[in-house]
Design a protein around this motif. Structure first.
Motif, PDB file in Angstrom:
ATOM      1  N   ARG A  52     136.678  13.853  18.314  1.00 22.40           N
ATOM      2  CA  ARG A  52     135.411  14.091  19.039  1.00 22.40           C
ATOM      3  C   ARG A  52     135.639  14.978  20.258  1.00 22.40           C
ATOM      4  O   ARG A  52     134.894  15.942  20.487  1.00 22.40           O
ATOM      5  CB  ARG A  52     134.807  12.763  19.506  1.00 22.40           C
ATOM      6  N   GLU A  53     136.665  14.653  21.035  1.00 28.30           N
ATOM      7  CA  GLU A  53     136.932  15.427  22.250  1.00 28.30           C
ATOM      8  C   GLU A  53     137.354  16.860  21.932  1.00 28.30           C
ATOM      9  O   GLU A  53     136.934  17.797  22.606  1.00 28.30           O
ATOM     10  CB  GLU A  53     137.988  14.726  23.104  1.00 28.30           C
ATOM     11  N   ARG A  84     134.382  18.854  21.046  1.00 28.48           N
ATOM     12  CA  ARG A  84     133.655  19.278  22.249  1.00 28.48           C
ATOM     13  C   ARG A  84     134.333  20.491  22.901  1.00 28.48           C
ATOM     14  O   ARG A  84     133.679  21.390  23.401  1.00 28.48           O
ATOM     15  CB  ARG A  84     133.556  18.137  23.240  1.00 28.48           C
ATOM     16  N   ASP A  93     133.490  23.632  21.136  1.00 26.58           N
ATOM     17  CA  ASP A  93     132.127  24.083  21.384  1.00 26.58           C
ATOM     18  C   ASP A  93     132.002  24.876  22.672  1.00 26.58           C
ATOM     19  O   ASP A  93     131.031  25.611  22.853  1.00 26.58           O
ATOM     20  CB  ASP A  93     131.157  22.887  21.435  1.00 26.58           C
TER      21      ASP A  93
END
Length: 152
Positions: free
Chosen positions: A144-145, A148, A151
């Motif tokens: 998940r990190e 991010r 992105d």
């Protein structure tokens, strides 16, 4: 390190996370690319947290399960990592670092899954299942990190 019991396995896992944290932090300070440096810093912090979680996990584990022998560990292929930390991550880009870290955690997860399937006493099976869930959860957290960061 010779692994004979589940306690040895947990000690070995903690040592792996410690080594990885140290290596990643060292490589972060040497990397030329800012994005990779940020990733390496994050991963180093995360691996240090995992080391602490595994330490706490061992303190709270069932003594009977910790003393249980691991008979077939040697049949599992050994986990591959940069054991000497000759700055391998300083020569990798962001995506290559991610692949390496995900592969590292996948190998630990595979090992725990294999051991859970073969655990002979319920206490050992439950302990390995908890370790497996911990590693899976933390691997998802890393994913998940990292997503991010990609992105940005």
């Amino acid at each position: 390190m010779e692994l004979k019991t589940f306690k040895d396995l947990i000690d070995w896992t903690r040592t792996l996370h410690h080594h990885m944290a140290t290596c990643l932090a060292h490589c972060a300070s040497e990397h030329q690319e800012e994005r990779a440096r940020i990733l390496l810093d994050y991963l180093a912090t995360h691996e240090a947290e995992l080391e602490k979680l595994v330490t706490a996990f061992e303190r709270e584990s069932d003594v009977k399960a910790l003393k249980t022998w691991i008979y077939d560990f040697l049949s599992h292929k050994p986990i591959e990592t940069h054991r000497t930390c000759d700055l391998p991550y300083t020569h990798m880009g962001f995506d290559d670092i991610c692949r390496e870290i995900f592969d590292f955690h996948d190998q630990i997860i595979d090992l725990y899954q294999n051991l859970q399937d073969r655990a002979e006493i319920p206490e050992a099976r439950e302990m390995v299942e908890n370790l497996l869930n911990l590693e899976r959860h933390e691997a998802m957290r890393i994913a998940r990190e990292v997503g991010r960061m990609q992105d940005v």
